[in-house]
Scaffold this motif. Sequence first.
Motif, short mmCIF file in Angstrom:
data_model
loop_
_atom_site.label_atom_id
_atom_site.label_comp_id
_atom_site.label_asym_id
_atom_site.label_seq_id
_atom_site.Cartn_x
_atom_site.Cartn_y
_atom_site.Cartn_z
N ASP A 98 1.06 4.13 -2.82
CA ASP A 98 0.86 5.52 -2.42
C ASP A 98 1.98 6.41 -2.96
OD1 ASP A 98 -0.52 7.61 -0.85
OD2 ASP A 98 1.29 7.56 0.39
N GLY A 104 1.55 6.95 -6.64
CA GLY A 104 0.55 7.98 -6.92
C GLY A 104 1.10 9.38 -6.71
N LYS A 105 1.86 9.56 -5.64
CA LYS A 105 2.44 10.88 -5.37
C LYS A 105 3.45 11.27 -6.44
CE LYS A 105 1.93 10.78 -0.32
NZ LYS A 105 2.64 10.71 0.98
N GLY A 138 0.82 -1.21 0.00
CA GLY A 138 0.00 0.00 0.00
C GLY A 138 0.85 1.26 0.00
N GLU A 139 1.94 1.25 0.79
CA GLU A 139 2.84 2.40 0.82
C GLU A 139 3.52 2.60 -0.53
OE1 GLU A 139 6.79 4.08 3.23
OE2 GLU A 139 5.87 2.18 3.83
N TYR A 194 10.92 5.10 -2.90
CA TYR A 194 10.26 4.10 -3.72
C TYR A 194 11.22 2.95 -4.07
CZ TYR A 194 7.80 1.86 -7.57
OH TYR A 194 7.20 0.93 -8.39
#
Length: 229
Positions: free
Chosen positions: A109, A112-113, A105-106, A191
């Motif tokens: 996220d 997406g950022k 999930g991180e 990431y």
Amino acid sequence: MEQNGHAERVDLNREIEVTNQKLRQLKAHISKLQSWLKEETENTEPPTLADYIQGILSRKVQAGKSRYSQSLYNLNDAAKMLNFLQANNIMDITGLDEKFKTMIGEQLDIQGKLKSVERRLGTLKKHIEQADIYFKYKGKKPLAEAEQILLTAAKDYPQGVMNSKTTIPTKAWKEEYTKLTAERKTLNQRYLALKEEVKEAEKIRKSVYSILRQEQREHAPRRAQDMER
């Protein structure tokens, strides 16, 4: 006879009283024991998944199956697996799955950022380029035909992006661009690091499941034998 009967009743009552006293003492002892057991249960930490896995591996080593276990579970990084479980305080398989889902999930996220930052950087880059062209050719005389075309386009461009502002906010755009460039770098680093962590966590997760499945298979015949007995 009356005296004997009276004496028997007295003895019986005395025995009943003694029995009742013993029962009261037994009940009090049981009550204390139950309280102690409750306190011990509350104060005792349940075994973690790492404890359980370590116990399985230790038994296999003692049974002389270490080489077999290593080939089966890739235990060259068993310490890494146990450290991961302990560091994240993972109590059971559900906790392991939840930790893995959280990491995924991180990662999503951050993706997406990054996309949002990239889009904004692209927009700001175009803003800045057009503003630089405008200020470059604004007071220049004479202008070549190509330069005039560039100036006209640059002059018209800010009107659609300035939100009724009368001054082109070149400085603000450049400051935001610099800030977002640094943010993109940080996000990219996180990431890439998380990508490796997720890969490692997936390998650990597979190893844990492999160990537990093997343990279950090894105990299944024993349980069947116990049921037959």
